[in-house]
Design a protein around this motif. Structure first.
Motif, PDB file in Angstrom:
ATOM      1  N   HIS B  70       0.828  -1.207   0.000  1.00  0.00           N
ATOM      2  CA  HIS B  70       0.000   0.000   0.000  1.00  0.00           C
ATOM      3  C   HIS B  70       0.869   1.266   0.000  1.00  0.00           C
ATOM      4  CE1 HIS B  70      -4.397  -0.828   1.047  1.00  0.00           C
ATOM      5  NE2 HIS B  70      -3.889  -2.012   0.776  1.00  0.00           N
ATOM      6  N   GLY B 136      -6.001   3.349   8.626  1.00  0.00           N
ATOM      7  CA  GLY B 136      -7.467   3.416   8.545  1.00  0.00           C
ATOM      8  C   GLY B 136      -7.988   2.700   7.311  1.00  0.00           C
ATOM      9  N   ILE B 137      -7.289   2.894   6.188  1.00  0.00           N
ATOM     10  CA  ILE B 137      -7.719   2.251   4.931  1.00  0.00           C
ATOM     11  C   ILE B 137      -7.574   0.735   5.056  1.00  0.00           C
ATOM     12  CG2 ILE B 137      -7.231   2.033   2.463  1.00  0.00           C
ATOM     13  CD1 ILE B 137      -6.164   4.934   2.547  1.00  0.00           C
ATOM     14  N   GLN B 140     -10.237  -0.970   7.052  1.00  0.00           N
ATOM     15  CA  GLN B 140     -11.472  -1.212   6.299  1.00  0.00           C
ATOM     16  C   GLN B 140     -11.302  -2.382   5.330  1.00  0.00           C
ATOM     17  OE1 GLN B 140     -14.423  -0.259   6.988  1.00  0.00           O
ATOM     18  NE2 GLN B 140     -13.630   1.068   8.594  1.00  0.00           N
ATOM     19  N   GLU B 141     -10.099  -2.554   4.799  1.00  0.00           N
ATOM     20  CA  GLU B 141      -9.855  -3.692   3.916  1.00  0.00           C
ATOM     21  C   GLU B 141      -9.975  -4.996   4.715  1.00  0.00           C
ATOM     22  OE1 GLU B 141      -6.107  -3.577   1.847  1.00  0.00           O
ATOM     23  OE2 GLU B 141      -6.563  -5.378   0.681  1.00  0.00           O
ATOM     24  N   ASN B 143     -11.671  -5.398   7.489  1.00  0.00           N
ATOM     25  CA  ASN B 143     -13.092  -5.573   7.827  1.00  0.00           C
ATOM     26  C   ASN B 143     -13.871  -6.161   6.657  1.00  0.00           C
ATOM     27  OD1 ASN B 143     -12.957  -4.692  10.446  1.00  0.00           O
ATOM     28  ND2 ASN B 143     -13.395  -2.554   9.942  1.00  0.00           N
ATOM     29  N   MET B 144     -13.504  -5.747   5.455  1.00  0.00           N
ATOM     30  CA  MET B 144     -14.188  -6.274   4.275  1.00  0.00           C
ATOM     31  C   MET B 144     -13.945  -7.784   4.149  1.00  0.00           C
ATOM     32  SD  MET B 144     -13.716  -4.992   0.339  1.00  0.00           S
ATOM     33  CE  MET B 144     -12.174  -5.838   0.024  1.00  0.00           C
ATOM     34  N   TYR B 145     -12.703  -8.199   4.374  1.00  0.00           N
ATOM     35  CA  TYR B 145     -12.396  -9.640   4.305  1.00  0.00           C
ATOM     36  C   TYR B 145     -13.125 -10.400   5.414  1.00  0.00           C
ATOM     37  CZ  TYR B 145      -8.501  -8.124   1.316  1.00  0.00           C
ATOM     38  OH  TYR B 145      -7.754  -7.564   0.325  1.00  0.00           O
ATOM     39  N   GLN B 146     -13.177  -9.768   6.586  1.00  0.00           N
ATOM     40  CA  GLN B 146     -13.808 -10.473   7.710  1.00  0.00           C
ATOM     41  C   GLN B 146     -15.307 -10.615   7.532  1.00  0.00           C
ATOM     42  OE1 GLN B 146     -12.339  -8.743  11.337  1.00  0.00           O
ATOM     43  NE2 GLN B 146     -10.502 -10.012  11.231  1.00  0.00           N
ATOM     44  N   ASN B 147     -15.877  -9.783   6.654  1.00  0.00           N
ATOM     45  CA  ASN B 147     -17.306  -9.866   6.364  1.00  0.00           C
ATOM     46  C   ASN B 147     -17.607 -10.947   5.330  1.00  0.00           C
ATOM     47  OD1 ASN B 147     -19.212  -8.410   7.672  1.00  0.00           O
ATOM     48  ND2 ASN B 147     -19.292  -6.720   6.223  1.00  0.00           N
ATOM     49  N   PRO B 149     -17.559 -14.701   4.292  1.00  0.00           N
ATOM     50  CA  PRO B 149     -17.399 -16.035   4.905  1.00  0.00           C
ATOM     51  C   PRO B 149     -16.448 -16.960   4.136  1.00  0.00           C
ATOM     52  CG  PRO B 149     -19.733 -15.575   4.392  1.00  0.00           C
ATOM     53  CD  PRO B 149     -18.955 -14.382   3.953  1.00  0.00           C
ATOM     54  N   ASP B 251     -23.038 -15.268  10.040  1.00  0.00           N
ATOM     55  CA  ASP B 251     -24.399 -15.216   9.513  1.00  0.00           C
ATOM     56  C   ASP B 251     -24.392 -15.730   8.058  1.00  0.00           C
ATOM     57  OD1 ASP B 251     -27.013 -14.696   8.974  1.00  0.00           O
ATOM     58  OD2 ASP B 251     -26.758 -12.527   8.789  1.00  0.00           O
ATOM     59  N   VAL B 252     -24.313 -17.045   7.901  1.00  0.00           N
ATOM     60  CA  VAL B 252     -24.285 -17.623   6.550  1.00  0.00           C
ATOM     61  C   VAL B 252     -25.611 -18.342   6.265  1.00  0.00           C
ATOM     62  CG1 VAL B 252     -21.794 -17.882   6.290  1.00  0.00           C
ATOM     63  CG2 VAL B 252     -23.080 -19.663   7.482  1.00  0.00           C
ATOM     64  N   LYS B 256     -20.813 -23.874   5.688  1.00  0.00           N
ATOM     65  CA  LYS B 256     -19.695 -23.940   4.753  1.00  0.00           C
ATOM     66  C   LYS B 256     -18.664 -24.864   5.358  1.00  0.00           C
ATOM     67  CE  LYS B 256     -19.979 -19.341   2.809  1.00  0.00           C
ATOM     68  NZ  LYS B 256     -20.240 -19.738   1.426  1.00  0.00           N
TER      69      LYS B 256
END
Lengths: 422, 428
Positions: B70, B136-137, B140-141, B143-147, B149, B251-252, B256
């Motif tokens: 980055h 910070g960026i 968020q990246e 968090n996106m992966y952790q969302n 499944p 929440d799937v 899986k």
């Protein structure tokens, strides 16, 4: 080159020796009606996986392996108001195969088999086959919630078209619609599709067109049909106020989605200005949204805008922390205002134009893109040669962009709200 | 001098040269194409956070390689995307377990873009403030992966296979380890790994090899030489724990299940490594692809659907397979997969016809890749000791025998350890 196979059925060839593979695309099209969405999606699944002769998924898969791993797919698409069943196959050119190979006969026979001889018993799809794929489609529809960004996009679309399910509904239908289809109804629907759809065949690559014309003329279902013209553009009904909705989920990130109406469509005078507007606003990695929301304020990793020129819509999506929702929503509005006011560097505008021209030239290296471009031009009756296309892009002015930006009307804000409680 | 490797069967050529500073350049022209794609690879990934530098042990926070990727784009008073925007090129970068790749593709101004690519990766600009702002960026990246499944299933599996090792961390690290990264960490990692001899440049598409090599040499002559270092990468992979099913709640829509196999036989590199990788792929195809009777049975028993897939990774110092799918019968799927895998060595010898069919398919897949600059450059690995392109891989495939596959299958499966990860929604 264009050839008529029958009335309402056209073959368009895109001859080139640049590639080591060739590709055929067959589009069956008719006006989009939401009652057909789940049906066509399930039909695509059933046409892709079995036929009368290859009456198991295993046999279809092995036949494709015999044809050197030809990539075969059946899918559904929506181009504005046009509902589309797309059959496609990509396969290697004979010269790279063992000596004396001749693949096109097998490819044609395979396509004829898959399209004209589905896996049916009497007047319905084979019951066991139907049931298992219907179940798989339902599972797929249920699993969309696992993909937060896509789930949000679908919710945004529904809110954008209140009381207009032909445009607001998901192209693959819903769990309920999917589960209500019967094997008999679906086969009747397929017979209707085969008989009445407009059919456009696109053949790209190193292909002998005579052989393909003769081959498709032998398809017994490819008979004359009368087609009624219809409007491809989708014009949404006016709304009195911005639609807002929030769904709270457990998860590590919130997804903010916004949609604006932009009444400028593919081929319109301001079309190129609209494309450039979107690149400046949020469509590129130097856009105002990317620079200010992500790079300067570290509020998002992913933030972008998209422009759909067949439906006249610009949408914005960002993955953010829930506590920043109000701030980011305001920042999106601010970036739109900045674009309207022309507050961006000349250098950025020139770069955006350069990038579009660069991408346009790059598309010529992808057979699939060449075919898609040709199809869009045919469908929309709007085509420009490459140099005119580039002139149009280069000629877009700041005042045109401002004129475009002023026409955006916010219609929807949708928040998939996660408070970080995983 | 450029070395020429010719592939007359496919009308393709590869030009190779290692420059005096140690950078190895690979040029694969595609006559008739408009676009040029360049990938500058650094032999440095998420697993390289522990090493000996000039005799001293260094341990860095997880996620440092991705963080550095980055930071390379962020310069004193501009962002590198601004430079690529001026030329209209597309650019991107990504970090894996063992590599960091920086790439662009363009139909214009190849020289200008090449200079941008080489300069931004080879001339760093790091400050305390910039390091802090990036966090910070990246949060968020993460968090996106952790969302996601599927992403979680994958990385939890790797962590189960390689517990208490650098592989147990996500490539981007986590929010706590990213918070620990300091300016000094970033500078040290850069000095250690971003060295010409630890990089490779692969370019394909529209290009004149002599001209492009000249541009690269000219660019590299302007770069100052770096002092030699003594680097020893430390990759300790403790023995896997006993087989377990790791249960995770998310929440799937459906459970899986992921099954992982950690290979414990020696990890090969170069052509031998690719042959091993292709053989393992064919092995899994024979039992778990849509062409196999085993897959067909699982499918018709409604234990798997189109979400089912598998992959095999042969990386620097480790290799593993991951098999996953959404299913209403997770325990049944695990049981059946283990039975199928256990039977592979005994059954595979009888599959001569199926083997030929599978080779046919893979051969066609390689021909398909040859039309794509993304596939040609994406498939290339400049750090395996010798240049092996897809045109070489297709020849390795052609000469592969069923006996080879049986041999590799036995080596891999006889020693592999197994783990499972199950993601379920407790409310369903």
């Amino acid at each position: 080159m264009k050839y008529e196979i029958a009335k309402g059925i056209r073959l368009i060839t895109i001859p080139t020796t640049k590639f080591k593979n060739s590709k055929l695309v067959i589009n069956f099209t008719f006006p989009a009606k939401h009652q057909n969405y789940a049906k066509l999606a399930l039909l695509a699944e059933l046409l892709e996986n079995c036929s009368a002769q290859y009456n198991s998924e295993l046999l279809v898969s092995r036949q494709l392996s015999k044809m050197y791993g030809a990539s075969f797919g059946v899918t559904v698409l929506r181009y504005g108001n046009q509902h589309t069943l797309q059959v496609s196959i990509t396969f290697p050119n004979d010269r790279y195969l063992p000596p004396k190979s001749e693949l096109s006969t097998a490819i044609l026979a395979f396509l004829k088999e898959m399209i004209e001889h589905p896996f049916v018993d009497g007047d319905q799809f084979n019951a066991a086959y139907f049931r298992i794929h219907q179940g798989n489609m339902i599972h797929y529809l249920d699993s969309i919630q696992d993909n937060k960004a896509f789930f949000s996009t679908l919710a945004l679309q529904r809110l954008y078209y209140p009381n207009d399910p032909d445009h607001g509904n998901f192209l693959m239908g819903s769990h309920q619609e999917m589960s209500q289809i019967s094997a008999q109804d679906l086969y009747a629907f397929y017979r209707w599709v085969l008989k009445s759809a407009k059919i456009t065949i696109l053949a790209g690559g190193d292909l002998a067109s005579d052989r393909w014309i003769a081959g498709f003329k032998r398809f017994s279902s490819f008979t004359d049909r009368n087609l009624k013209p219809y409007q491809l553009r989708v014009v949404p009904a006016p709304v009195s106020k911005v639609q807002r909705a929030t769904k709270v989920i457990a998860g590590s990130q919130s997804v903010l989605s916004m949609a604006y109406e932009l009444p400028i469509y593919f081929g319109d005078d301001d079309y190129f200005a609209a494309v450039i507007f979107n690149q400046l606003f949020g469509g590129s990695s130097r856009s105002l949204l990317f620079t200010n929301v992500r790079e300067k304020n570290s509020l998002a990793y992913d933030i972008h805008s998209s422009y759909n020129s067949l439906v006249g819509m610009v949408s914005v999506q960002a993955g953010i922390d829930f506590k920043d929702e109000a701030r980011v929503t305001q920042m999106v509005a601010d970036q739109l205002q900045q674009t309207t006011d022309g507050q961006y560097a000349d250098e950025l505008l020139e770069g955006v134009k350069q990038a579009l021209i660069n991408q346009h030239r790059s598309e010529a290296d992808h057979l699939g893109s060449l075919i898609e471009k040709q199809y869009l031009q045919q469908m929309m009756g709007f085509s420009l040669d490459d140099s005119k296309w580039e002139q149009q892009v280069s000629g877009v002015t700041r005042s045109q962009i401002t004129k475009v930006a002023k026409q955006l009307t916010l219609r929807v804000i949708y928040q998939l709200n996660s408070r970080g409680d995983k | 001098m450029m070395e020429l490797i010719d592939y007359p069967k496919y009308n393709e050529k590869l030009f190779v040269q290692t420059l005096s500073n140690g950078l190895t350049v690979y040029l694969q022209p595609k006559p008739g194409f408009n676009k040029t794609t360049a990938v500058l690879g650094v032999n440095y990934g998420s697993i390289d956070s522990e090493f000996m530098l000039n005799g001293e042990k260094v341990i860095q926070p997880a996620g440092i390689a991705h963080f550095l990727e980055h930071k390379m784009f962020d310069k004193k008073d501009y962002d590198v995307f601004e430079l690529f925007n001026k030329t209209g090129a597309r650019s991107n970068a990504f970090t894996s377990f063992t590599k960091t790749n920086y790439l662009f593709s363009t139909a214009e101004s190849v020289k200008a873009n090449l200079d941008i690519l080489l300069d931004f990766v080879q001339i760093p600009y790091f400050t305390q403030a910039k390091v802090e702002r990036e966090k910070g960026i990246i949060d968020q990246e993460i968090n996106m992966y952790q969302n996601d499944p599927d992403n979680q299933a994958y990385f939890k599996m790797i962590a189960s296979l390689y517990p208490e090792s650098v592989l147990a961390n996500d490539i981007a690290g986590d929010i706590q380890t990213v918070a620990q990264i300091t300016l000094e960490d970033v500078e040290l990692a850069y000095r250690t790994f971003y060295r010409p001899e630890n990089m490779s440049l692969f370019i394909t598409g529209k290009l004149d090899p002599n001209e492009v090599m000249g541009w690269i040499e000219e660019n590299q002559r302007q770069k100052s030489t770096q002092d030699p270092i003594r680097l020893q990468r430390l990759l300790t992979l403790p023995v896997a724990s006993k087989e377990t099913i790791l249960h995770t709640e998310m929440d799937v829509s459906r459970p899986k299940i992921t099954l992982g196999l950690r290979g414990r036989d020696p990890v090969l590199t170069g052509r031998a490594g690719l042959k091993y990788e292709i053989a393992i792929s064919v092995m899994f195809d024979l039992f778990l692809s849509e062409n196999s009777v085993e897959y067909d049975k699982l499918y018709h028993d409604e234990i798997i659907d189109d979400s089912f897939s598998w992959e095999f990774e042969n990386e620097r110092g480790f290799h593993f397979a991951v098999i996953n799918g959404d299913t209403d019968k997770p325990l049944e799927l695990v049981k059946r997969l283990k039975e199928i895998i256990a039977a592979i060595p005994a059954k595979i010898g009888d599959l001569q016809t199926e083997f030929q069919l599978q080779k046919n398919e893979l051969f066609g897949n390689y021909i398909e890749m040859m039309d794509s600059e993304e596939a040609i450059s994406g498939q290339f690995d400049g750090f395996i000791g010798e240049p092996v392109t897809i045109y070489d891989e297709v020849e390795i495939l052609k000469s592969l025998t069923l006996a080879d596959v049986l041999d590799v299958a036995k080596r891999f499966l006889s020693q592999a350890t197994i783990q499972e990860v199950m993601i379920q929604n407790p409310n369903r």
